[in-house]
Design a protein around this motif. Structure first.
Motif, short mmCIF file in Angstrom:
data_model
loop_
_atom_site.label_atom_id
_atom_site.label_comp_id
_atom_site.label_asym_id
_atom_site.label_seq_id
_atom_site.Cartn_x
_atom_site.Cartn_y
_atom_site.Cartn_z
N MET A 101 17.12 83.18 -7.68
CA MET A 101 17.97 82.19 -8.34
C MET A 101 19.43 82.64 -8.33
N THR A 102 19.67 83.89 -8.68
CA THR A 102 21.04 84.42 -8.71
C THR A 102 21.68 84.35 -7.34
N ALA A 103 20.93 84.73 -6.31
CA ALA A 103 21.46 84.70 -4.94
C ALA A 103 21.76 83.27 -4.50
N ALA A 104 20.90 82.33 -4.88
CA ALA A 104 21.11 80.93 -4.49
C ALA A 104 22.35 80.34 -5.16
N LEU A 105 22.58 80.70 -6.42
CA LEU A 105 23.77 80.21 -7.11
C LEU A 105 25.03 80.79 -6.49
N GLU A 106 24.99 82.07 -6.18
CA GLU A 106 26.16 82.72 -5.58
C GLU A 106 26.47 82.14 -4.21
N ALA A 107 25.43 81.79 -3.44
CA ALA A 107 25.61 81.23 -2.10
C ALA A 107 25.86 79.72 -2.14
N ARG A 108 25.76 79.13 -3.32
CA ARG A 108 25.94 77.69 -3.51
C ARG A 108 24.94 76.89 -2.66
N THR A 109 23.74 77.43 -2.59
CA THR A 109 22.65 76.80 -1.86
C THR A 109 22.12 75.60 -2.65
N PRO A 110 21.96 74.44 -2.04
CA PRO A 110 21.36 73.30 -2.74
C PRO A 110 20.02 73.71 -3.37
N PHE A 111 19.85 73.32 -4.63
CA PHE A 111 18.74 73.87 -5.42
C PHE A 111 18.07 72.77 -6.25
N LEU A 112 16.74 72.80 -6.27
CA LEU A 112 15.95 71.94 -7.15
C LEU A 112 14.98 72.83 -7.93
N GLY A 113 15.08 72.79 -9.25
CA GLY A 113 14.16 73.52 -10.11
C GLY A 113 13.10 72.58 -10.65
N VAL A 114 11.86 73.00 -10.61
CA VAL A 114 10.74 72.19 -11.10
C VAL A 114 10.05 72.95 -12.23
N CYS A 115 10.04 72.37 -13.41
CA CYS A 115 9.33 72.90 -14.58
C CYS A 115 9.75 74.35 -14.86
N ARG A 116 8.97 75.32 -14.47
CA ARG A 116 9.34 76.73 -14.62
C ARG A 116 10.69 77.00 -13.96
N GLY A 117 10.97 76.32 -12.84
CA GLY A 117 12.23 76.51 -12.14
C GLY A 117 13.43 76.16 -12.99
N LEU A 118 13.31 75.12 -13.82
CA LEU A 118 14.37 74.79 -14.77
C LEU A 118 14.52 75.92 -15.78
#
Length: 251
Positions: A101-118
């Protein structure tokens, strides 16, 4: 150099649980196939990411990321003691997915969180959880029975990305969660709630596309959230390719 693509690569996190199939009964990295079907139908190429090794290092090779549903997150991560109903904690999965999650936010990667992901997104940004939602809302409609989704309406917030994707009217969606956001993480905006006030979706304001929902869109007939993720992944990849073409490395 980046190249144009027809199907953006969408990484999807997996469970690791005991499973039985054909003649085997052993631990398996697994994912409900509904995720695979939704991503494929939306035009993406799903790639499963087990919580092992260094999954965060894969982010630069992904066009989009989905953190899937699963068991409860270790409440020690948000400074709480376990509730009696907090269960299916897999600390190795927590470790892998928080790094991812941290790496995806830093890379500004398009992201979808589902349930636990949120919930991973919220905790990663300093938020906390209600560990057992029936204690808060007084009913079990968000998780009516083991292995059964509960249909409940949610209302997207006007002007949000979610409202643009799903429309602004209340929409009935499949729920299966006994936990939910308590204190909201830094930088997040609530973009949907249920009738009992439960936070059902959030977006990260500073990110091009970081949308997370507490319900299970993979189990819905409507694939709009997956289509939006794939569309944003394609757009981000196209922009990267255009930039690489205009400014090739070393020139």
């Amino acid at each position: 150099m980046s190249r144009p693509i027809s199907r953006p690569v969408i990484g999807v996190s997996t469970y690791v649980e005991p499973a039985r199939f054909t003649v085997w009964d052993l631990p398996v990295a697994l994912l409900p196939y509904m995720y695979v079907e939704q991503v494929t139908r939306a035009g993406g190429q799903p790639v499963l990411i087990p919580p092992a090794g260094d999954p965060a290092a894969l982010v630069t090779r992904l066009d989009g990321l989905i953190l899937a549903g699963g068991g409860d997150i270790d409440p020690d991560r948000y400074g709480a003691s376990p509730h009696p109903h907090t269960d299916y904690i897999r600390k190795f999965r927590d470790t892998a997915e928080f790094a991812l999650m941290t790496a995806a936010l830093e890379a500004r990667t398009p992201f979808l969180g589902v349930c636990r992901g949120l919930q991973v997104l919220n905790i990663a940004l300093g938020g906390t959880l209600h560990q057992h939602l029936p204690d808060v809302v007084g009913h079990t409609g968000h998780s009516p029975a083991p292995g059964r989704f509960g249909p409940l309406p949610v209302r997207p917030a006007a002007g949000s990305k979610l409202a643009k994707i799903l429309g602004g009217a209340p929409i009935t969606v499949p729920h299966y969660h006994h936990q939910a956001v308590d204190r909201l993480g830094t930088g997040l905006t609530v973009t949907a709630t249920s009738e009992d006030g439960t936070i059902e979706a959030v977006e990260l304001d500073s990110h091009p596309f970081a949308v997370a929902v507490q319900w299970h869109p993979e189990a819905a007939d409507d694939g709009a959230l997956f289509e939006a993720l794939v569309a944003n992944a394609l757009a981000a990849h196209a922009a990267e390719f255009a930039d690489a073409t205009i400014h090739p490395e070393g020139h």
